[in-house]
Design an enzyme around this catalytic site. Structure first.
Site, PDB file in Angstrom:
ATOM      1  N   SER A 100      36.222  78.625 214.598  1.00 22.93           N
ATOM      2  CA  SER A 100      37.190  78.358 215.674  1.00 22.93           C
ATOM      3  C   SER A 100      36.946  79.075 216.988  1.00 22.93           C
ATOM      4  O   SER A 100      37.608  78.765 217.971  1.00 22.93           O
ATOM      5  CB  SER A 100      38.595  78.702 215.201  1.00 22.93           C
ATOM      6  OG  SER A 100      39.076  77.655 214.438  1.00 22.93           O
ATOM      7  N   LYS A 121      44.799  84.093 222.298  1.00 21.90           N
ATOM      8  CA  LYS A 121      45.226  82.941 221.482  1.00 21.90           C
ATOM      9  C   LYS A 121      46.622  83.203 220.924  1.00 21.90           C
ATOM     10  O   LYS A 121      46.926  84.340 220.532  1.00 21.90           O
ATOM     11  CB  LYS A 121      44.203  82.755 220.356  1.00 21.90           C
ATOM     12  CG  LYS A 121      44.430  81.542 219.457  1.00 21.90           C
ATOM     13  CD  LYS A 121      43.287  81.425 218.461  1.00 21.90           C
ATOM     14  CE  LYS A 121      43.413  80.252 217.533  1.00 21.90           C
ATOM     15  NZ  LYS A 121      42.247  80.140 216.612  1.00 21.90           N
ATOM     16  N   SER A 148      39.711  75.902 216.426  1.00 27.24           N
ATOM     17  CA  SER A 148      41.096  75.877 216.822  1.00 27.24           C
ATOM     18  C   SER A 148      41.392  76.690 218.094  1.00 27.24           C
ATOM     19  O   SER A 148      42.474  76.544 218.658  1.00 27.24           O
ATOM     20  CB  SER A 148      41.965  76.400 215.680  1.00 27.24           C
ATOM     21  OG  SER A 148      41.632  77.739 215.369  1.00 27.24           O
TER      22      SER A 148
END
Ligand code: GLN
Length: 453
Positions: free
Chosen positions: A151, A52, A127
């Site tokens: 997330s 990420k 997210s």
């Protein structure tokens, strides 16, 4: 085929899949900079990883999907990156996400929205939506995300893969851009429970660079084949189940029936302070975020805007650098910390958090694991929740309690809806009892409880 050849083949496959992907999940690949000649050994030998874009990789961009960090490159590796490298893993690229990991749909990003691989008109969750979508598409073996309030688990549920949120303190946060430091954890996503497990073994453990990492021994490497079912498991009651999507509730009941059949003791529980979790979570995380994000000011970090004077510098840099959701959180966080409101909001939410923590601790005296749906709804339409932050926040209703309590949870894929969308269920354990999650997930993965797609 010699090993560097087979890695080369694998990387060609990754490149090809990224080029045909329609989900906007990968923002950068770094295949060119991979040294094929480097000897690779260890638990993660030749496993491919996507990271990420809020976890630091030396000499790579680290943007957090934000305008303010568009040109920023990290001068160092996060501890998790060091550990993946040490165990022979290969980092192939970086994934799209919500700006500073704030969101539940991966739509708040300078790179544009991530789309759900099962239906491109729906969100992939957030997210860490880019990490989840990319795994579902088969681009990489494993991906890392961050989980502050769900997330990793929510996008894993929306994309039909495994997603682990370890106990707070289990995995070093050094090199993870802070959102809400007392909630943030680095999580692991994969289609294979074995790969989640070996990554967990590789990256967890004390790190002197993160004083909140816990001094527990690295989890002993138990053989997944020795897995056992828990003696007792806590399940939620019909009052809650009747309020969520019926097809998710159906899969949940299917799993409970299986466990009953296997003679696991089933204990009906109330989720502690359930109706207060969202409020407590958002008050506390916004407060922490407002403080953590103060470093992005164009002086210490971030693109500096053209300016006339010092106050203009700060105002323009931060106005141009952050988008609406991040600004909303910084302002709300500053508000709940300001004198006059501190006691009414921040300090009260801290007390609620303590009650939640204590109650979860009590629950684990009664049951070894808990079973909770990961999301109340199936993946929603792109743009659907953008104008309504509260609606967006409510999609985290089953995931934020776990971060408030600091305990561990794993999303497992639980089949598909009639519209062919993935469904996820969370297995939950007490802090530092992740092996019980792997054990249960491994057994479930061997049984055909849910329809597979
Ligand atoms: N959706 C939650 C939020 O917006 C969780 C984010 C996260 O876990 N990083 O805060």
């Amino acid at each position: 085929m010699n090993p560097s050849n087979s890695l080369e083949q694998k990387l060609l496959g990754v490149k090809e899949k990224i080029s045909v992907s329609k989900t906007n999940s990968v923002v950068r690949n770094r295949i060119k900079s991979i040294d094929l000649k480097k000897p690779r050994t260890g638990l993660l030998k030749n496993k491919t990883f996507l990271i990420k874009d809020n976890i630091a990789i030396k000499d790579e961009y680290l943007t957090c999907a934000s305008n303010i960090l568009q040109n920023y490159k990290s001068p160092f590796n996060a501890t998790v990156i060091e550990r993946i490298n040490d165990e022979g893993g290969v980092i192939v690229g970086q994934t799209n996400c919500d700006e500073f990991a704030m969101g539940s749909s991966s739509e708040f990003s300078i790179y544009g929205s991530v789309k759900n691989p099962f239906n491109l008109s729906l969100v992939a969750g957030g997210s860490s939506g880019g990490s989840a979508a990319a795994i579902a598409e088969g681009i990489s073996d494993i991906a890392l995300g961050s989980d502050t309030g769900g997330s990793v688990r929510q996008p894993a549920a929306f994309c039909g893969i495994y997603g682990l949120k370890p106990s707070y303190g289990r995995v070093s946060r050094y090199g993870l851009v802070a959102h809400a430091s007392s909630f943030d954890t680095i999580g692991i996503m994969s289609k294979s429970i074995k790969d989640v497990y070996s990554t967990f073994c590789a990256i967890s453990g004390k790190d002197i660079k993160d004083s909140t990492s816990y001094d527990a021994d690295k989890p002993s490497i138990f053989n997944l084949e020795d897995s056992r079912l828990p003696k007792s498991i806590g399940i939620i009651n019909d009052n809650i189940l009747n309020q969520i999507n019926v097809e998710i509730a159906e899969k949940y009941r299917l799993l409970v029936d299986y466990l009953k059949l296997k003679k696991v003791q089933i204990i009906e529980i109330d989720l502690p302070y359930f109706e207060h979790c969202i409020a407590a979570y958002y008050v506390l995380t916004m407060a922490e975020a407002s403080s953590n994000l103060s470093r992005f000011d164009g002086v210490r970090y971030g693109n500096r805007a053209n300016n006339e004077n010092l106050s203009d510098l700060y105002i323009k840099t931060r106005s141009d650098g952050f988008s609406d959701e991040v600004k909303r959180r910084i302002m709300t966080g500053t508000y709940v910390l300001s004198s006059g409101y501190y006691d009414a909001y921040f300090s009260k939410a801290l007390k609620v958090r303590r009650l939640i923590k204590n109650s979860y601790s009590d629950l684990f005296n009664k049951c070894e694991n808990l079973l909770i749906p990961t999301t109340p709804e199936l993946p929603f339409k792109l743009k659907n929740n953008l104008e309504d932050p509260l609606k967006m926040y409510l999609s985290d209703i089953f995931t934020v309690p776990i971060n408030l309590a600091g305990i561990a949870a794993l999303n497992i894929p639980a089949g598909f809806s009639s519209s062919n969308l993935p469904i996820g269920i969370q297995l939950v354990s007490n802090s530092f009892k992740e092996e019980t999650l792997f054990s249960l997930a491994h057994i479930l993965s061997e049984e055909e409880i849910f329809d597979t797609n």
